[in-house]
Design a protein around this motif. Structure first.
Motif, PDB file in Angstrom:
ATOM      1  N   SER A  99      -5.178   2.612  -2.917  1.00  0.00           N
ATOM      2  CA  SER A  99      -5.110   3.454  -4.120  1.00  0.00           C
ATOM      3  C   SER A  99      -3.770   4.166  -4.261  1.00  0.00           C
ATOM      4  O   SER A  99      -3.462   4.672  -5.335  1.00  0.00           O
ATOM      5  CB  SER A  99      -6.256   4.475  -4.123  1.00  0.00           C
ATOM      6  N   VAL A 100      -2.970   4.218  -3.207  1.00  0.00           N
ATOM      7  CA  VAL A 100      -1.645   4.845  -3.285  1.00  0.00           C
ATOM      8  C   VAL A 100      -0.545   3.788  -3.352  1.00  0.00           C
ATOM      9  O   VAL A 100       0.339   3.827  -4.207  1.00  0.00           O
ATOM     10  CB  VAL A 100      -1.407   5.756  -2.060  1.00  0.00           C
ATOM     11  N   GLU A 101      -0.613   2.813  -2.463  1.00  0.00           N
ATOM     12  CA  GLU A 101       0.495   1.870  -2.308  1.00  0.00           C
ATOM     13  C   GLU A 101       0.312   0.595  -3.130  1.00  0.00           C
ATOM     14  O   GLU A 101       1.231  -0.196  -3.289  1.00  0.00           O
ATOM     15  CB  GLU A 101       0.665   1.554  -0.806  1.00  0.00           C
ATOM     16  N   GLY A 102      -0.877   0.379  -3.670  1.00  0.00           N
ATOM     17  CA  GLY A 102      -1.089  -0.796  -4.526  1.00  0.00           C
ATOM     18  C   GLY A 102      -1.504  -2.028  -3.747  1.00  0.00           C
ATOM     19  O   GLY A 102      -2.054  -1.935  -2.646  1.00  0.00           O
ATOM     20  N   GLY A 103      -1.212  -3.188  -4.317  1.00  0.00           N
ATOM     21  CA  GLY A 103      -1.695  -4.457  -3.777  1.00  0.00           C
ATOM     22  C   GLY A 103      -1.085  -4.804  -2.425  1.00  0.00           C
ATOM     23  O   GLY A 103       0.054  -4.457  -2.141  1.00  0.00           O
ATOM     24  N   VAL A 104      -1.883  -5.492  -1.608  1.00  0.00           N
ATOM     25  CA  VAL A 104      -1.394  -5.994  -0.320  1.00  0.00           C
ATOM     26  C   VAL A 104      -0.905  -7.420  -0.579  1.00  0.00           C
ATOM     27  O   VAL A 104      -1.704  -8.358  -0.688  1.00  0.00           O
ATOM     28  CB  VAL A 104      -2.508  -5.960   0.751  1.00  0.00           C
ATOM     29  N   SER A 105       0.398  -7.568  -0.703  1.00  0.00           N
ATOM     30  CA  SER A 105       0.983  -8.847  -1.140  1.00  0.00           C
ATOM     31  C   SER A 105       0.546 -10.013  -0.251  1.00  0.00           C
ATOM     32  O   SER A 105       0.264 -11.105  -0.753  1.00  0.00           O
ATOM     33  CB  SER A 105       2.506  -8.771  -1.125  1.00  0.00           C
ATOM     34  N   ALA A 106       0.503  -9.782   1.063  1.00  0.00           N
ATOM     35  CA  ALA A 106       0.161 -10.878   1.985  1.00  0.00           C
ATOM     36  C   ALA A 106      -1.190 -11.474   1.610  1.00  0.00           C
ATOM     37  O   ALA A 106      -1.367 -12.696   1.610  1.00  0.00           O
ATOM     38  CB  ALA A 106       0.137 -10.366   3.420  1.00  0.00           C
TER      39      ALA A 106
END
Ligand SMILES: O=C(O)C(=O)C[C@]1(C(=O)O)C=C[C@@H](O)C=C1
Length: 309
Positions: A56-63
Motif C-alpha cells: 500500500s506504500v511502495e506499490g507493485g512488486v515488479s518481480a
C-alpha cells in the motif's frame, strides 16, 4: 499440498501463507526469490506458491507482476493481506544508532522505512537482501556482514535478535497483498466478493489503445481495483497492463468484458477469479446485472432465430 513461498522462514510472505487453511500443517518449502518459487510450481515440485504482489506504500512488486505475466501459464487461487510493521534488529555488539554503518533488508521494506532511515541512520549503507528474513538471519551467520537489519518483529523475536527500535515504518498500517499461485486448473467458485486478474499486452502503440481497453470495463460497469503498466522487456515503449477487477468470471458483465478485451487485445492472459481478501466497495447498476445480461442475450438470440437461411 506442497507449498512454497518467498523465504526463508519468518518472511511476511510466510505469514501470508499461514493464513491459508491447512497450510500450517502442510509441507512448506522456502524459495530464495519469487522466480524460484514460481518455477517450483511450474515444474510440479510444489503445488502452489505464495508471493508478494503489491504494497500500500511502495506499490507493485515488479518481480511478481512480471513473472506471472509471462512464461508458462499460472493461475491466482486466492489473495492474502498482511499488515506490515518493521523493527530494527542489530548485532549484539551494537547499542546505539550511531554505531550502525550498514543495514540490510528487502528493497520493498527499505522503501517503506526510507524516511526513518534518512532521519535516524543517515550515514548507513543499504545492503539489499532477498527478503527481510534473509537480511535478519545474516546478522546471526555472517560476522563480516552488515550491522543491522530491517525485518518483522516476529522473525527478530523467534531468532533471538537484539531489537534496537520498533515500529520504524514511515506509514503505520501499511498493508502488503500476496497471491497464492498454482498451475492452471479449476477456477474457485464465486463467493459474491471476488476479484479477477488479467494481463493485457498492448498490441500496438497508437492513440486510444488504452482507451479501447478501459472502455470494455466501463460499458459493462466493471470496476478496476488496480491497473499497472509494466515494460515487456522487448524494447523501449513496449508495455503490458496488469489489471485487477471487482467480480468473477461467472458474472456476465465480467465474462462479457473479457470477451470484449479478447477482440481488442487477442494476446491477453486471464490469471484467474478468486475471493477478495476484503469487501469491495463497487456496486452494480441494474442494467449490468446478470439478469439484465441474460435477458439481453436471450432477446438477441430470439431475433437471430428469425434470420432467413
Ligand atoms: O521480505 C519479506 O519478508 C517479504 O515477504 C517480501 C516483502 C515484499 O516483497 O514486499 C513483503 C512484505 C513487505 O512489504 C516487505 C517485503
Amino acid at each position: 499440498m506442497i507449498y512454497t513461498y518467498l523465504g526463508p522462514a519468518g518472511t511476511f510472505t510466510e505469514a501470508a501463507l499461514l493464513q491459508v487453511p491447512g497450510a500450517r500443517d502442510a509441507e512448506r518449502i522456502p524459495s530464495a526469490n519469487v522466480n524460484a518459487a514460481l518455477d517450483k510450481v511450474r515444474s510440479g515440485e510444489a503445488d502452489a506458491a505464495m508471493v508478494p504482489i503489491e504494497n500500500s506504500v511502495e506499490g507493485g512488486v515488479s518481480a511478481t507482476l512480471d513473472a506471472i505475466a509471462t512464461g508458462e501459464a499460472l493461475q491466482i487461487m486466492r489473495e492474502a493481506l498482511v499488515t506490515i510493521s518493521f523493527v530494527l534488529a542489530v548485532r549484539q555488539n551494537i547499542d546505539s544508532l550511531e554505531q550502525i554503518r550498514s543495514v540490510s533488508t528487502h528493497g520493498h521494506a527499505w522503501a517503506q522505512c526510507r524516511g526513518w532511515a534518512e532521519a535516524n541512520i543517515p550515514g548507513a549503507e543499504f545492503v539489499p537482501a532477498s527478503s527481510t528474513a534473509a537480511g535478519a538471519l545474516a546478522l546471526l551467520d555472517d560476522e563480516t556482514g552488515h550491522d543491522a537489519a530491517i525485518c518483522s518483529p516476529l522473525v527478530a523475536r523467534e531468532r533471538g535478535l537484539k531489537i534496537l527500535r520498533e515500529g520504524i515504518e514511515d506509514y503505520q498500517g501499511a498493508v502488503t497483498r500476496f497471491v497464492l499461485v498454482a498451475r492452471p486448473g479449476p477456477i474457485p467458485a464465486p463467493t459474491g466478493v471476488d476479484k479477477s486478474t488479467v494481463i493485457l499486452p498492448l498490441a500496438e502503440d497508437r492513440p486510444g489503445a488504452l482507451m479501447d481497453i478501459l472502455e470494455q470495463f466501463v460499458v459493462r460497469g466493471v470496476n478496476l481495483s488496480r491497473i499497472e503498466s509494466r515494460p515487456t522487456g522487448e524494447g523501449m515503449g513496449k508495455y503490458f497492463f496488469s489489471v485487477d477487477v471487482d467480480g468473477h468470471l461467472a458474472q456476465e458483465r465480467v465474462a462479457d468484458a473479457l470477451a470484449g478485451l479478447h477482440r481488442v487485445c487477442p494476446d491477453l492472459r486471464f490469471l484467474g477469479s478468486y475471493p477478495a481478501a476484503e469487501g469491495l466497495s463497487s456496486s452494480v447498476d441494474a442494467h449490468n446485472s446478470d439478469n439484465a445480461f441474460s435477458k439481453a442475450h436471450a432477446w438477441v438470440h430470439g431475433l437471430k432465430t428469425r434470420l432467413a437461411t
